[in-house]
Design an enzyme around this catalytic site. Structure first.
Site, mmCIF file in Angstrom:
data_model
loop_
_atom_site.group_PDB
_atom_site.id
_atom_site.type_symbol
_atom_site.label_atom_id
_atom_site.label_comp_id
_atom_site.label_asym_id
_atom_site.label_seq_id
_atom_site.Cartn_x
_atom_site.Cartn_y
_atom_site.Cartn_z
ATOM 1 C CB CYS A 1 52.680 21.797 38.810
ATOM 2 S SG CYS A 1 51.846 21.853 40.423
ATOM 3 C CG ASP B 1 50.091 22.576 33.009
ATOM 4 O OD1 ASP B 1 51.210 22.591 33.538
ATOM 5 O OD2 ASP B 1 49.147 21.881 33.427
ATOM 6 C CG HIS C 1 48.287 21.015 38.042
ATOM 7 N ND1 HIS C 1 49.596 20.595 37.918
ATOM 8 C CD2 HIS C 1 47.948 21.516 36.821
ATOM 9 C CE1 HIS C 1 50.017 20.825 36.689
ATOM 10 N NE2 HIS C 1 49.043 21.385 36.013
#
Length: 280
Positions: free
Chosen positions: A73, A127, A112
């Site tokens: 991420c 995302d 994250h």
């Protein structure tokens, strides 16, 4: 400032196969989000190989664009945020606590990266970096409303920890992560990434993880288990036995070409451990 890396937008767009509009609109955000999610896989090969994870723009472009690799991420979302900012989008990068497959009583760290994008239609959550459940489209910051994406529905709920993102999988709502609206900087992500990529208890230093959505399906690889899951939740799983088989699946399905060094550092040292997990 001299010495700063500039974004090679043309190379990035070629990497994700996007030739649509570039104005900072909702339509552009949706188009880029989908193309990026389906083109740049989630993967942790470098973590398993004990290579440093570098989050500066030059390193991200080299790895994700030029070398056609994936990342986790902090890498893929950092690149996506840089692209959006280059195009004139108003982007705030955030950080969340993963709740996917974590019992409620288990605390999780802020590990994250995600982002908030301000648009005339209102703020949106974007995302492109959550493994086998990466979002393929942004969703509005509307609470407790089921929102469609090109893959499974999503929704946002208010929570005592801020907000919770959920995904509807095979008809059931499942928590994905919780987050607040506090902005974060690259130094914050570097600290979180260092912990995530080096701490002995981190899943990323123990297990091979790769994920990539494609039209109507999810591809995921966890250690030796390669899974193709449909949007109905039904999945086909193939158990891989060797480093060569794993490398073949990563190449054929995820577009990740491993070198002999990659296999020697990131796959072979872990195979016995992964086989023992499967047997036990």
């Amino acid at each position: 400032m001299s010495g700063e890396t500039t974004l090679d937008l043309e190379a990035y767009l070629a990497r994700i196969g996007y030739d649509g509009p570039l104005a900072p609109t909702l339509g552009t955000l949706k188009g880029l989000h989908y193309a990026h999610a389906l083109s740049i896989p989630f993967e942790n090969i470098d973590v398993l190989a004990k290579r440093p994870i570098l989050l500066d723009l030059a390193s991200l472009q080299k790895k994700l664009v030029t070398e056609k690799r994936g990342g986790y991420c902090f890498e893929v979302n950092a690149l996506f945020a840089a692209v959006l900012k280059e195009l004139g989008f108003d982007v705030t990068t955030l950080i969340g606590r993963v709740r996917w497959m974590s019992p409620e009583e288990v605390d999780t760290a802020r590990s994250h990266m995600l982002m908030r994008v301000e648009l005339p239609e209102g703020p949106y959550l974007a995302d492109v970096g959550f493994g086998g459940l990466t979002m393929t489209g942004p969703i509005r910051f509307d609470m407790d409303v089921e929102q469609q994406t090109p893959h499974e529905p999503r929704r946002l709920l208010t929570h005592e920890d801020g907000f919770e993102l959920q995904a509807k999988i095979a008809g059931d709502w499942t928590p994905i992560y919780r987050f607040t609206m506090e902005p974060h900087r690259r130094t914050d992500y570097e600290v979180a990434s260092w912990y995530t990529s080096t701490h002995p208890s981190s899943i990323f230093v123990q297990f091979l993880i790769a994920g990539l959505p494609r039209d109507g399906q999810w591809l995921s690889l966890f250690n030796r288990d390669f899974k193709i899951r449909g949007l109905d939740g039904k999945a086909e799983t193939r158990v891989l036995d060797s480093a060569d088989e794993i490398a073949e699946v990563l190449d054929t399905w995820f577009g990740i070409s491993l070198s002999e060094e990659d296999k020697a550092l990131a796959i072979e040292p872990y195979l016995d451990q992964w086989r023992a997990m499967s047997a036990g």
